[in-house]
Design a protein around this motif. Sequence first.
Motif, PDB file in Angstrom:
ATOM      1  N   ILE A  21       0.123  13.956  46.605  1.00 35.50           N
ATOM      2  CA  ILE A  21      -0.309  13.123  47.021  1.00 35.50           C
ATOM      3  C   ILE A  21       0.567  12.490  48.153  1.00 35.50           C
ATOM      4  CG2 ILE A  21       0.259  11.806  45.005  1.00 35.50           C
ATOM      5  CD1 ILE A  21      -3.189  11.655  46.792  1.00 35.50           C
ATOM      6  N   ARG A  22       2.025  12.497  47.579  1.00 39.20           N
ATOM      7  CA  ARG A  22       3.022  11.762  48.519  1.00 39.20           C
ATOM      8  C   ARG A  22       3.064  12.034  50.125  1.00 39.20           C
ATOM      9  NH1 ARG A  22       5.584   7.742  45.901  1.00 39.20           N
ATOM     10  NH2 ARG A  22       5.564   7.635  43.538  1.00 39.20           N
ATOM     11  N   THR A  23       2.819  13.664  49.900  1.00 33.35           N
ATOM     12  CA  THR A  23       2.835  14.153  51.554  1.00 33.35           C
ATOM     13  C   THR A  23       1.490  13.434  52.083  1.00 33.35           C
ATOM     14  OG1 THR A  23       3.984  16.278  50.704  1.00 33.35           O
ATOM     15  CG2 THR A  23       2.790  16.410  52.642  1.00 33.35           C
ATOM     16  N   ALA A  24       0.207  13.598  51.551  1.00 31.86           N
ATOM     17  CA  ALA A  24      -0.719  13.022  52.117  1.00 31.86           C
ATOM     18  C   ALA A  24      -0.802  11.613  52.636  1.00 31.86           C
ATOM     19  CB  ALA A  24      -2.031  13.371  51.089  1.00 31.86           C
ATOM     20  N   VAL A  25      -0.080  10.813  51.708  1.00 32.50           N
ATOM     21  CA  VAL A  25       0.291   9.452  52.135  1.00 32.50           C
ATOM     22  C   VAL A  25       1.227   9.433  53.207  1.00 32.50           C
ATOM     23  CG1 VAL A  25       1.342   7.286  51.000  1.00 32.50           C
ATOM     24  CG2 VAL A  25      -0.181   8.655  49.617  1.00 32.50           C
ATOM     25  N   GLN A  26       2.190  10.051  53.256  1.00 32.46           N
ATOM     26  CA  GLN A  26       3.017  10.006  54.515  1.00 32.46           C
ATOM     27  C   GLN A  26       2.456  10.369  55.969  1.00 32.46           C
ATOM     28  OE1 GLN A  26       6.269   8.754  54.585  1.00 32.46           O
ATOM     29  NE2 GLN A  26       5.861   8.130  52.519  1.00 32.46           N
ATOM     30  N   ALA A  27       1.410  11.101  55.504  1.00 36.71           N
ATOM     31  CA  ALA A  27       0.857  11.716  57.034  1.00 36.71           C
ATOM     32  C   ALA A  27      -0.221  10.306  57.091  1.00 36.71           C
ATOM     33  CB  ALA A  27      -0.054  13.065  56.736  1.00 36.71           C
ATOM     34  N   ALA A  28      -0.831   9.729  56.368  1.00 34.47           N
ATOM     35  CA  ALA A  28      -1.517   8.685  56.678  1.00 34.47           C
ATOM     36  C   ALA A  28      -0.727   7.472  57.179  1.00 34.47           C
ATOM     37  CB  ALA A  28      -2.385   8.119  55.248  1.00 34.47           C
ATOM     38  N   LEU A  29       0.446   7.207  56.801  1.00 31.59           N
ATOM     39  CA  LEU A  29       1.134   6.245  57.139  1.00 31.59           C
ATOM     40  C   LEU A  29       1.762   6.624  58.581  1.00 31.59           C
ATOM     41  CD1 LEU A  29       3.393   5.290  53.905  1.00 31.59           C
ATOM     42  CD2 LEU A  29       1.529   3.912  55.103  1.00 31.59           C
ATOM     43  N   LEU A 125       0.259   1.347  52.619  1.00 32.26           N
ATOM     44  CA  LEU A 125      -0.892   2.230  52.814  1.00 32.26           C
ATOM     45  C   LEU A 125      -2.156   1.326  52.905  1.00 32.26           C
ATOM     46  CD1 LEU A 125      -1.581   4.945  53.311  1.00 32.26           C
ATOM     47  CD2 LEU A 125      -1.879   5.049  50.539  1.00 32.26           C
ATOM     48  N   ARG A 126      -2.295   0.211  52.037  1.00 25.88           N
ATOM     49  CA  ARG A 126      -3.315  -0.751  52.166  1.00 25.88           C
ATOM     50  C   ARG A 126      -3.781  -1.244  53.535  1.00 25.88           C
ATOM     51  NH1 ARG A 126      -2.379  -4.854  48.846  1.00 25.88           N
ATOM     52  NH2 ARG A 126      -4.616  -5.822  49.308  1.00 25.88           N
ATOM     53  N   GLN A 127      -2.532  -1.816  53.917  1.00 23.04           N
ATOM     54  CA  GLN A 127      -2.573  -2.466  55.592  1.00 23.04           C
ATOM     55  C   GLN A 127      -2.891  -1.440  56.597  1.00 23.04           C
ATOM     56  OE1 GLN A 127       1.277  -4.008  56.224  1.00 23.04           O
ATOM     57  NE2 GLN A 127       1.227  -5.141  54.204  1.00 23.04           N
ATOM     58  N   ALA A 128      -2.310  -0.327  56.380  1.00 23.38           N
ATOM     59  CA  ALA A 128      -2.869   0.950  57.091  1.00 23.38           C
ATOM     60  C   ALA A 128      -4.370   1.331  57.265  1.00 23.38           C
ATOM     61  CB  ALA A 128      -1.862   2.137  56.972  1.00 23.38           C
ATOM     62  N   TRP A 129      -4.856   1.420  55.936  1.00 25.12           N
ATOM     63  CA  TRP A 129      -6.206   1.471  55.573  1.00 25.12           C
ATOM     64  C   TRP A 129      -7.135   0.539  56.233  1.00 25.12           C
ATOM     65  CZ3 TRP A 129      -9.094   5.486  53.869  1.00 25.12           C
ATOM     66  CH2 TRP A 129     -10.366   5.318  53.522  1.00 25.12           C
ATOM     67  N   LYS A 130      -6.702  -0.894  56.221  1.00 25.35           N
ATOM     68  CA  LYS A 130      -7.321  -1.961  56.781  1.00 25.35           C
ATOM     69  C   LYS A 130      -7.376  -1.704  58.163  1.00 25.35           C
ATOM     70  CE  LYS A 130      -6.834  -5.201  52.904  1.00 25.35           C
ATOM     71  NZ  LYS A 130      -5.935  -6.320  52.589  1.00 25.35           N
ATOM     72  N   GLN A 131      -6.330  -1.561  58.973  1.00 25.75           N
ATOM     73  CA  GLN A 131      -6.213  -1.505  60.422  1.00 25.75           C
ATOM     74  C   GLN A 131      -7.019  -0.175  60.861  1.00 25.75           C
ATOM     75  OE1 GLN A 131      -4.736  -3.235  62.782  1.00 25.75           O
ATOM     76  NE2 GLN A 131      -5.659  -1.643  64.144  1.00 25.75           N
ATOM     77  N   ARG A 132      -7.002   0.894  59.778  1.00 28.59           N
ATOM     78  CA  ARG A 132      -7.777   1.987  60.398  1.00 28.59           C
ATOM     79  C   ARG A 132      -9.396   1.619  60.374  1.00 28.59           C
ATOM     80  NH1 ARG A 132     -10.620   5.446  57.268  1.00 28.59           N
ATOM     81  NH2 ARG A 132     -11.372   7.366  57.820  1.00 28.59           N
ATOM     82  N   ARG A 133      -9.862   0.838  59.408  1.00 27.91           N
ATOM     83  CA  ARG A 133     -11.124   0.237  59.268  1.00 27.91           C
ATOM     84  C   ARG A 133     -11.629  -0.524  60.366  1.00 27.91           C
ATOM     85  NH1 ARG A 133     -14.540   2.857  55.745  1.00 27.91           N
ATOM     86  NH2 ARG A 133     -15.531   0.964  55.640  1.00 27.91           N
TER      87      ARG A 133
END
Length: 148
Positions: A21-29, A125-133
């Motif tokens: 999961i941390r690899t997936a999180v790093q990619a998302a960030l 990650l929450r901030q990045a998700w909001k920006q993505r949305r």
Amino acid sequence: MRGGTGSARAARGRQPVIPDIRTAVQAALAGDWSPLLGTAMPGKHWADNARCTGRDADLFFPGSDDPWISPEKVRRRQGSSLNRPLNLCAACPLPVASRCLVEALRQDDEYGIRAGLLASERSLLRQAWKQRRRSAGADVASAASRAA
């Protein structure tokens, strides 16, 4: 044998192998949400496969875990009491952990351990998700105005 099949699949460019999961999180960030979203278990019964199912929810809400406190400080304060919830999360299959994290982001869960991440570890990650949305909403609005 299974590892070879996954490696061959990744080499052909189909689905990347995401080890955790941390690899997936790093990619998302870094702006690539596909590993996280692509590994998330589909369907409404995903939580049936979660290791936390049937456990006391309080276990996943350490008292000093706030989004604005550094994860290191939370770990120092909580010590070994974090071992049990974090080990349960670590034992979850990646598709379940990914879905857990995606659901936490969708619901803007500010507190608690999700997918093995403390609230403070999910803050960026929450901030990045909001920006993505927001970006996705702006893209839809822009396309609609061009079509009109």
